[in-house]
Design a protein around this motif. Structure first.
Motif, mmCIF file in Angstrom:
data_model
loop_
_atom_site.group_PDB
_atom_site.id
_atom_site.type_symbol
_atom_site.label_atom_id
_atom_site.label_comp_id
_atom_site.label_asym_id
_atom_site.label_seq_id
_atom_site.Cartn_x
_atom_site.Cartn_y
_atom_site.Cartn_z
ATOM 1 N N UNK A 77 -48.692 32.229 84.666
ATOM 2 C CA UNK A 77 -48.593 30.419 85.468
ATOM 3 C C UNK A 77 -49.057 29.579 84.178
ATOM 4 N N UNK A 78 -50.310 29.414 83.830
ATOM 5 C CA UNK A 78 -50.700 27.993 82.866
ATOM 6 C C UNK A 78 -50.031 28.203 81.424
ATOM 7 N N UNK A 79 -49.946 28.799 80.421
ATOM 8 C CA UNK A 79 -48.671 29.753 80.223
ATOM 9 C C UNK A 79 -47.456 28.700 79.773
ATOM 10 N N UNK A 80 -46.783 29.114 81.287
ATOM 11 C CA UNK A 80 -45.377 28.898 82.123
ATOM 12 C C UNK A 80 -45.467 26.902 81.948
ATOM 13 N N UNK A 81 -46.935 26.584 82.226
ATOM 14 C CA UNK A 81 -46.334 25.479 82.782
ATOM 15 C C UNK A 81 -46.864 23.744 80.494
ATOM 16 N N UNK A 82 -47.698 24.949 80.349
ATOM 17 C CA UNK A 82 -47.730 23.714 79.421
ATOM 18 C C UNK A 82 -47.044 24.209 78.520
ATOM 19 N N UNK A 83 -45.744 25.325 77.903
ATOM 20 C CA UNK A 83 -44.369 25.314 77.581
ATOM 21 C C UNK A 83 -43.363 24.384 78.039
ATOM 22 N N UNK A 84 -43.502 24.330 79.782
ATOM 23 C CA UNK A 84 -42.415 24.290 80.812
ATOM 24 C C UNK A 84 -42.564 22.227 80.119
ATOM 25 N N UNK A 85 -44.171 21.572 79.858
ATOM 26 C CA UNK A 85 -44.748 20.307 79.628
ATOM 27 C C UNK A 85 -44.606 20.212 78.606
ATOM 28 N N UNK A 86 -44.405 21.216 76.809
ATOM 29 C CA UNK A 86 -43.855 20.604 76.011
ATOM 30 C C UNK A 86 -42.108 20.544 75.685
ATOM 31 N N UNK A 87 -41.626 21.304 76.281
ATOM 32 C CA UNK A 87 -40.011 21.569 76.779
ATOM 33 C C UNK A 87 -39.268 20.187 77.044
ATOM 34 N N UNK A 88 -40.032 19.750 77.732
ATOM 35 C CA UNK A 88 -39.428 19.025 78.472
ATOM 36 C C UNK A 88 -40.225 17.234 77.536
ATOM 37 N N UNK A 89 -41.186 17.713 77.075
ATOM 38 C CA UNK A 89 -41.325 16.040 75.618
ATOM 39 C C UNK A 89 -40.752 16.026 74.677
ATOM 40 N N UNK A 90 -40.595 17.491 74.603
ATOM 41 C CA UNK A 90 -39.237 17.679 73.016
ATOM 42 C C UNK A 90 -37.859 16.665 73.204
ATOM 43 N N UNK A 91 -37.545 16.872 74.457
ATOM 44 C CA UNK A 91 -36.781 15.896 74.639
ATOM 45 C C UNK A 91 -36.774 14.005 74.397
ATOM 46 N N UNK A 92 -38.055 14.243 74.818
ATOM 47 C CA UNK A 92 -38.004 12.601 74.904
ATOM 48 C C UNK A 92 -38.877 12.147 73.191
ATOM 49 N N UNK A 93 -39.881 12.708 72.593
ATOM 50 C CA UNK A 93 -39.803 12.129 71.428
ATOM 51 C C UNK A 93 -39.324 13.021 70.221
ATOM 52 N N UNK A 94 -38.767 11.734 69.647
ATOM 53 C CA UNK A 94 -38.251 11.780 68.441
ATOM 54 C C UNK A 94 -38.327 11.844 67.526
ATOM 55 N N UNK A 95 -38.072 12.704 66.230
ATOM 56 C CA UNK A 95 -39.188 13.129 64.975
ATOM 57 C C UNK A 95 -39.976 13.977 64.782
ATOM 58 N N UNK A 96 -40.369 14.268 65.898
ATOM 59 C CA UNK A 96 -41.396 15.888 66.064
ATOM 60 C C UNK A 96 -40.745 16.755 65.882
ATOM 61 N N UNK A 97 -41.031 18.270 65.733
ATOM 62 C CA UNK A 97 -40.409 19.460 66.188
ATOM 63 C C UNK A 97 -41.187 19.968 66.665
ATOM 64 N N UNK A 98 -41.033 20.782 67.695
ATOM 65 C CA UNK A 98 -41.409 21.509 68.652
ATOM 66 C C UNK A 98 -41.438 23.220 69.346
ATOM 67 N N UNK A 99 -42.932 23.402 68.875
ATOM 68 C CA UNK A 99 -42.730 24.911 68.155
ATOM 69 C C UNK A 99 -43.579 25.597 69.918
ATOM 70 N N UNK A 100 -43.229 26.557 69.971
ATOM 71 C CA UNK A 100 -44.423 27.571 71.324
ATOM 72 C C UNK A 100 -44.370 28.351 70.413
ATOM 73 N N UNK A 101 -45.607 29.135 69.824
ATOM 74 C CA UNK A 101 -45.821 30.662 70.007
ATOM 75 C C UNK A 101 -46.779 31.772 71.063
ATOM 76 N N UNK A 102 -46.040 32.649 71.220
ATOM 77 C CA UNK A 102 -46.646 33.897 71.469
ATOM 78 C C UNK A 102 -46.982 34.697 70.938
ATOM 79 N N UNK A 103 -47.847 36.055 71.837
ATOM 80 C CA UNK A 103 -47.476 36.767 71.196
ATOM 81 C C UNK A 103 -46.855 38.459 71.712
ATOM 82 N N UNK A 104 -45.631 37.751 73.283
ATOM 83 C CA UNK A 104 -45.317 38.288 74.031
ATOM 84 C C UNK A 104 -44.339 38.720 73.124
#
Length: 163
Positions: free
Chosen positions: A57-84
């Motif tokens: 749940x929390x990992x899902x929320x965190x990843x979805x939040x940064x996915x949303x922010x990535x669409x609104x913040x120009x000039x920054x590369x957003x990456x999520x890393x897990x060992x899945x």
């Protein structure tokens, strides 16, 4: 270093790089079977969101939040890393409609370089790193309680300031 998981102390092995230091480079696979290196983004600030298990749940929320922010913040590369595994990540992204860069650290390269592996869990510690356009770490936080969401606002402020 120790953090807690639902109040229970767990140990993170390794040494974390410090703010001001050059970010350790890494080479990880993405969902398109491409190898992504941190050095590929030299000249662009990078926000790395590290989650223990994309299917929780929390990992899902965190990843979805940064996915949303990535669409609104120009000039920054957003990456999520897990060992899945790649398959677990791909299935999760398809179900959640997430299209940001997701990398899998199934061999432990990133976890070792950034000192984030928790042997008792077999996962990486929840953390966020902001790396400036010159490849230096300007912000890092490892969540003291990994079952809680991180401070998104501070991480985003640091990423925007790194542009």
């Amino acid at each position: 270093m120790n953090v807690t998981r639902k109040g229970e102390k767990v140990e993170i092995i390794g040494a974390q790089p410090e703010v001001g230091a050059k970010a350790p480079d890494f080479s990880l696979g993405n969902l398109n079977d491409e190898v992504v290196n941190l050095s590929d983004f030299t000249g662009t600030p990078v926000l790395i969101s590290v989650v223990p298990d994309i299917d929780t749940r929390i990992c899902s929320l965190q990843t979805k939040r940064f996915n949303q922010e990535a669409a609104n913040v120009e000039g920054v590369k957003f990456i999520t890393i897990s060992n899945n595994t790649k398959e677990e990540q791909a299935n999760w992204c398809a179900a959640e409609g997430v299209d940001m860069e997701i990398l899998h650290d199934t061999e432990g390269e990133f976890g070792e370089a950034y000192g984030l592996f928790i042997p008792a869990m077999g996962h990486l510690a929840r953390s966020i790193f902001v790396i400036d356009k010159d490849g230096n770490i300007v912000y890092e936080v490892i969540s003291a309680e990994i079952s809680e969401e991180p401070d998104y606002a501070t991480a985003l402020e640091q990423a925007k300031a790194a542009r």
